[in-house]
Write a protein that holds these residues in place. Structure first.
Motif, mmCIF file in Angstrom:
data_model
loop_
_atom_site.group_PDB
_atom_site.id
_atom_site.type_symbol
_atom_site.label_atom_id
_atom_site.label_comp_id
_atom_site.label_asym_id
_atom_site.label_seq_id
_atom_site.Cartn_x
_atom_site.Cartn_y
_atom_site.Cartn_z
ATOM 1 N N ARG A 198 -6.613 1.230 10.310
ATOM 2 C CA ARG A 198 -6.460 2.291 9.315
ATOM 3 C C ARG A 198 -6.373 3.633 10.019
ATOM 4 O O ARG A 198 -7.077 4.583 9.680
ATOM 5 N N THR B 208 -5.759 6.679 7.730
ATOM 6 C CA THR B 208 -6.837 7.048 6.812
ATOM 7 C C THR B 208 -7.850 7.949 7.502
ATOM 8 O O THR B 208 -8.530 8.751 6.847
ATOM 9 N N THR C 136 -12.173 5.408 0.526
ATOM 10 C CA THR C 136 -11.792 4.031 0.205
ATOM 11 C C THR C 136 -10.804 4.002 -0.948
ATOM 12 O O THR C 136 -9.818 3.255 -0.938
ATOM 13 N N ASP D 37 -7.488 5.221 0.124
ATOM 14 C CA ASP D 37 -6.891 4.200 0.972
ATOM 15 C C ASP D 37 -6.322 3.025 0.173
ATOM 16 O O ASP D 37 -5.636 2.176 0.722
ATOM 17 N N LEU E 65 -13.590 0.148 5.746
ATOM 18 C CA LEU E 65 -13.994 1.238 6.631
ATOM 19 C C LEU E 65 -15.169 0.823 7.505
ATOM 20 O O LEU E 65 -15.225 1.175 8.694
ATOM 21 N N THR F 134 -4.842 4.896 -7.575
ATOM 22 C CA THR F 134 -5.826 5.552 -6.709
ATOM 23 C C THR F 134 -7.151 5.660 -7.451
ATOM 24 O O THR F 134 -7.673 6.746 -7.690
ATOM 25 N N ARG G 181 0.432 4.877 1.960
ATOM 26 C CA ARG G 181 -0.418 3.853 2.571
ATOM 27 C C ARG G 181 0.398 2.906 3.436
ATOM 28 O O ARG G 181 -0.016 2.544 4.541
ATOM 29 N N LEU H 89 -0.959 5.503 6.252
ATOM 30 C CA LEU H 89 -2.409 5.313 6.299
ATOM 31 C C LEU H 89 -2.793 3.990 6.918
ATOM 32 O O LEU H 89 -3.762 3.903 7.690
ATOM 33 N N HIS H 90 -2.076 2.929 6.597
ATOM 34 C CA HIS H 90 -2.454 1.589 7.050
ATOM 35 C C HIS H 90 -1.765 1.223 8.359
ATOM 36 O O HIS H 90 -1.303 0.102 8.554
#
Length: 468
Positions: free
Chosen positions: A22, A25, A67, A70, A81, A374, A422, A426-427
């Motif tokens: 991640r 993130t 979270t 994410d 996380l 979200t 994401r 982010l990912h």
């Protein structure tokens, strides 16, 4: 010759080290620190003797917001996380996450909102310094002066019994939260969790959400700036419109643009209207098959009797598209009609512009759809208070995403919806190495958006910090 019908053979083991899943993130986490959101949450939930396992409740709440941003849909998703301590540090257990949410009563919720407002002030100051100011809301191919607030409600279906969940007007079951978004930046300013049976035209709820949203706007932007409040017909109550007007007595330059139900007197005005002119499209060009007219002087006096002085009615008609829902009047006339009420004075824009400006309120549907991806689309608890706390953290997650886009990204990623952010940013997997007493996060060089992520981290380091 290569073929797309084959893939390289793999040997899969579970013994990898120094890999983070991640990497992007972490950008949100660092931005929360830079804007003061992390410390603000810590102060908001600093309750003596209530630390659990050494975890600060405010930091736990912030990790829950991360979270959610994410893509997490449950408190157990904290484990994503927690499994990467080299990237996110110590993260609380699921049970500690539950206890942190239980701490958030009405008073703590108010302190969290104040912390969000303080962080927003920093983020906006950074945006003005690095990007030259806030983006403008647009309509009809031109900028709308000032700030534009969009208020709308949405049904969130619950698939189990939850406190205050109830049947909705769409014959589903769940909650009916009312939300306010800032169209300029797409930020989720405020939300009120309500039972599913809550009324659409509840003036008190609209007033509450608007007031909460206004407190999220920094003083430098709230005063001396035109603020347009847009709603659909659900916001069409004279009590709400008078409240918007009365805010001017407190130094705010507030105006409204709301949908209006088409009653019999308004139908009479539509029948007698003759000065129809072509409507505008979203790009400012004339829209074929759509027309607008000022209806204010074509309705009987008592129709506007309860409205704030200066309220105007503007009507739009267009040929209905296949499948459009029409009432009997529209069926007879052969047009689909819509009416709005606004107190924008004559001379501040043509009726074509005022009408297309209101139609831009439809963008709030996109904001709500993204918010449901979200955190807003699923509530974790049977208890209403915990779900209300989760809603506030969902708004925080939405804000972290939009702040990241405005402050740190460019191009398509700066406008991307959360799922795309994401997937592309982010990912992202990266390798963690150590050297020269520093931790290095190494993104794979062939990842298509590696340079964008590295640039975003560099911009984050260069953001101006508030004076302490």
């Amino acid at each position: 010759m290569q073929t797309t019908l084959s893939r390289p053979k793999l040997v899969v083991t579970a013994d990898g080290r120094g890999v983070a899943g991640r990497a992007g993130t972490r950008l949100l986490a660092d931005l929360a620190d830079t804007t003061g959101l992390t410390s603000g949450f810590g102060d908001a939930l600093a309750v003596a003797g209530r630390r659990s396992g050494g975890h600060d409740p405010g930091r736990v709440a912030l990790d829950l917001a991360l979270t959610i941003a994410d893509g997490g849909r449950a408190i157990t998703d904290l484990g994503v996380l927690r499994a990467q301590p080299e990237l996110f540090g110590p993260v609380a257990s699921d049970s500690t996450g539950w206890r942190a949410l239980e701490l958030i009563d009405a008073a703590a919720l108010g302190r969290l909102r104040a912390a969000r407002a303080a962080a927003r002030e920093v983020a906006w100051a950074q945006l003005c310094e690095t990007r030259g100011g806030l983006p403008a809301s647009t309509a009809g191919g031109r900028d709308v002066p000032g700030l534009v607030l969009d208020i709308d409600a949405t049904i969130v279906i619950t698939h189990s019994e939850k406190e205050h969940a109830s049947p909705t007007w769409k014959k589903s079951f769940g909650y009916y939260p009312l939300l306010c978004f800032l169209d300029n930046t797409r930020e989720a300013l405020a939300a009120l969790l309500r039972p599913g049976r809550a009324g659409s035209n509840t003036a008190a709820d609209h007033i509450t959400v608007l007031d909460m949203a206004l407190t999220q706007i920094p003083d430098a932007h709230r005063h001396g700036t035109d603020i347009l409040v847009r709603t659909d017909a659900a916001g069409h109550t004279t009590a709400f419109l008078h409240h918007i007007r009365d805010l001017r007595e407190h130094g705010l330059s507030t105006y409204f643009s709301v949908g209006v139900p088409i009653t019999a007197p308004i139908r009479d005005g539509l029948v007698h209207a003759s000065a129809w002119i072509d409507a505008l499209d979203t790009d400012g060009e004339l829209r074929d098959g759509a027309q607008v007219v000022e209806l204010t002087h074509l309705v009987t006096g008592h129709v506007l009797a309860g409205y704030p002085a200066g309220t105007r009615l503007i009507a739009r008609r267009e040929r209905p598209h296949p499948g459009a829902q029409l009432d009997l009047f529209d069926t007879v006339e052969g047009w689909r009609h819509q009416v709005i009420a606004t107190d924008t004075p004559v001379g501040a824009g043509s009726i074509q512009y005022l009408e297309v400006r209101h139609r831009a309120h439809a963008r709030v549907e996109d904001r709500i759809r993204c918010a449901k991806a979200t955190g807003l689309g699923r509530f974790p608890s049977r208890l209403f208070a915990i779900n209300a706390a989760w809603l506030e953290l969902a708004l925080t997650g939405c804000d972290l995403l939009t702040w990241t886009q405005h402050l740190l990204l460019d191009g398509e990623l700066a406008r991307a919806e959360p799922r795309r952010m994401r997937y592309q940013l982010l990912h992202v997997a990266a390798r963690i190495t150590r050297g020269a007493r520093r931790i290095h996060l190494r993104i794979h060089a062939t990842w298509p958006w590696a340079s964008e992520l590295a640039t975003a981290f560099a911009r984050l380091d260069a953001l101006p910090r508030p004076a302490t």
